[in-house]
Design a protein around this motif. Structure first.
Motif, PDB file in Angstrom:
ATOM      1  N   ALA A 288       0.868  -1.174   0.000  1.00  0.00           N
ATOM      2  CA  ALA A 288       0.000   0.000   0.000  1.00  0.00           C
ATOM      3  C   ALA A 288       0.905   1.223   0.000  1.00  0.00           C
ATOM      4  CB  ALA A 288      -0.907  -0.005   1.229  1.00  0.00           C
ATOM      5  N   LEU A 289       0.786   2.052  -1.018  1.00  0.00           N
ATOM      6  CA  LEU A 289       1.667   3.209  -1.174  1.00  0.00           C
ATOM      7  C   LEU A 289       0.862   4.491  -1.029  1.00  0.00           C
ATOM      8  CD1 LEU A 289       4.572   4.225  -1.928  1.00  0.00           C
ATOM      9  CD2 LEU A 289       3.710   4.409  -4.275  1.00  0.00           C
ATOM     10  N   GLN A 290       1.249   5.316  -0.057  1.00  0.00           N
ATOM     11  CA  GLN A 290       0.664   6.642   0.084  1.00  0.00           C
ATOM     12  C   GLN A 290       1.437   7.620  -0.789  1.00  0.00           C
ATOM     13  OE1 GLN A 290       0.936   7.035   4.405  1.00  0.00           O
ATOM     14  NE2 GLN A 290      -1.286   6.839   4.561  1.00  0.00           N
ATOM     15  N   VAL A 291       0.707   8.461  -1.502  1.00  0.00           N
ATOM     16  CA  VAL A 291       1.304   9.484  -2.370  1.00  0.00           C
ATOM     17  C   VAL A 291       0.785  10.834  -1.902  1.00  0.00           C
ATOM     18  CG1 VAL A 291       1.557  10.345  -4.717  1.00  0.00           C
ATOM     19  CG2 VAL A 291       1.396   7.869  -4.312  1.00  0.00           C
ATOM     20  N   GLY A 292       1.689  11.684  -1.436  1.00  0.00           N
ATOM     21  CA  GLY A 292       1.316  13.013  -0.994  1.00  0.00           C
ATOM     22  C   GLY A 292       1.816  14.068  -1.953  1.00  0.00           C
ATOM     23  N   VAL A 293       1.047  15.134  -2.133  1.00  0.00           N
ATOM     24  CA  VAL A 293       1.476  16.294  -2.916  1.00  0.00           C
ATOM     25  C   VAL A 293       1.414  17.483  -1.958  1.00  0.00           C
ATOM     26  CG1 VAL A 293       0.931  15.434  -5.199  1.00  0.00           C
ATOM     27  CG2 VAL A 293      -0.894  16.433  -3.864  1.00  0.00           C
ATOM     28  N   GLY A 294       2.585  17.905  -1.468  1.00  0.00           N
ATOM     29  CA  GLY A 294       2.608  18.930  -0.433  1.00  0.00           C
ATOM     30  C   GLY A 294       1.944  18.443   0.837  1.00  0.00           C
TER      31      GLY A 294
END
Length: 394
Positions: free
Chosen positions: A88-94
């Motif tokens: 499970a990969l979390q991807v954050g933008v800022g």
């Protein structure tokens, strides 16, 4: 790979648990209408922040991680091909979740889902807008309010991209590995069996749109195009790409080939991600039983986005050539893609992300006239080397 260690191999980030992420350059889509998936035009180069203690800013060094150069309004997508085990990969933008629109957190959530499931999710081109679409990742400078971070939180503090991976828990991982061994034994006995690909060495591997695995180009070499495709189109304005425009790459695990002269560190021209046009891409719902994932992340990394001049100042290396304009790309006959997985279910739209305005609303429209793909140009798809990367406070 040591627990919690993130490494670079060429242009690929390796996170613990077999997660692999590449940042792919691509065409920026119009901000009206819904479009097919544009292909990759080469990988962004990535470098460890800690390799530049005299030229990277104190803020960058404190956060650690890696950096890559992006032009104003340049588009990108994240490629997860080669991931070897479920994650499970979390991807954050800022530090805003690109899937749920919620604030960044150190824990997985399912309602709403704040992660993508690998390797089922082959790539991610933008923030989740639901109904089978995403809105394209587009680079913009901090301070204008145009980033997803600025529009969702009202402030622009972090910028960049944040990645955090969670493996299956020990029980589920043992079950999955046992099933994989049995399947591999059956394949050896009767030959390969068709099905969903994506596990390296255990079946067909899903490739990125318009690209095959590429070795880093030699210094001064042109950026390679996909096998069988037309050459890369000319640079904006109609002229050819200048000789030596491709970025020089260091060998995997090697020290930087050139270093910028020591200079007093200064605040970087930090970049974040806003949104551009809409495209047809699903963000898949997690179908693993609840409680399947580990409670703590196995690794994380902060990806700083810097302007090309800042990249040159920090690393001493030439940045990639400027983005290719879309009309020239279409005239060259390069492909577009549609991807559909009959067994997967798309996530609902994220409320917080639904109100994010495209960068054109903030910066104005600078696009060339749009030239739609020609018939037959859209292709349907689908039914631990390296030094450790230092993490920091973010």
């Amino acid at each position: 790979m040591a627990e919690g260690t993130v490494r670079i191999d060429g242009t690929t980030l390796h996170l613990p648990g077999g997660v692999r992420v590449r940042f792919i350059r691509t065409l920026r889509l119009p901000e009206t209408g819904t479009h097919q998936l544009p292909p990759g035009l080469g990988d962004f180069p990535i470098r460890r922040v800690e390799d530049y203690p005299h030229t990277a800013s104190a803020e960058m060094r404190a956060r650690g991680g890696v950096m890559l150069p992006v032009y104003l309004r340049e588009a990108m997508w994240l490629h997860f091909g080669g991931t070897t085990e479920p994650a499970a990969l979390q991807v954050g933008v800022g530090k805003v979740c690109a899937v749920s629109g919620k604030p960044w957190t150190g824990a997985l959530a399912r309602d709403p889902q704040n992660y993508v499931v690998l390797p089922r999710q082959p790539w991610l081109d933008g923030i989740n807008s639901g109904k089978g679409t995403v809105r394209q990742f587009v680079a913009v400078p901090l301070g204008l309010g145009a980033t997803v971070e600025g529009q969702v939180t009202g402030d622009e503090v972090f910028g960049g991209v944040q990645l955090q991976s969670f493996p299956l828990n020990d029980r589920q991982l043992a079950v999955w590995r046992r099933e994989e061994r049995l399947r591999a034994e059956r394949e050896r006995a009767v030959g390969p069996v068709g099905g969903y690909g994506g596990y390296e060495g255990t079946g067909p591997v899903l490739m990125p749109p318009g690209a095959m695995p590429m070795a880093p180009p030699a210094t001064g070499a042109p950026m390679p195009s996909a096998p069988g495709s037309a050459p890369l189109p000319p640079a904006p304005g109609g002229g050819p790409m200048p000789p030596g425009a491709a970025y020089p790459m260091a060998a995997p695990g090697a020290a930087p080939q050139r270093s910028a002269p020591a200079a007093p560190p200064r605040a970087p021209a930090a970049m974040g991600l806003g949104v551009g046009g809409s495209m047809r891409q699903e963000v898949y719902r997690d179908t693993w039983p609840r409680g399947s994932w580990a409670e703590r992340p196995s690794g994380r990394v902060f990806v700083h986005l810097v302007t090309p001049p800042e990249w040159r100042r920090i690393t001493g290396e030439a940045p990639p050539p400027s983005p290719v304009d879309r009309a020239a790309y279409t005239r060259a006959g390069l492909p577009w893609f549609e991807y559909y997985d009959n067994d997967a279910h798309d996530l609902d739209p994220a409320d917080a992300l639904g109100t994010v305005k495209p960068v054109g609303d903030w910066l104005g429209d600078d696009l060339d006239p749009w030239q739609a793909p020609a018939p037959g140009q859209v292709t349907p798809l689908g039914d631990a080397p390296g030094k450790p990367i230092q993490d920091g406070d973010w």
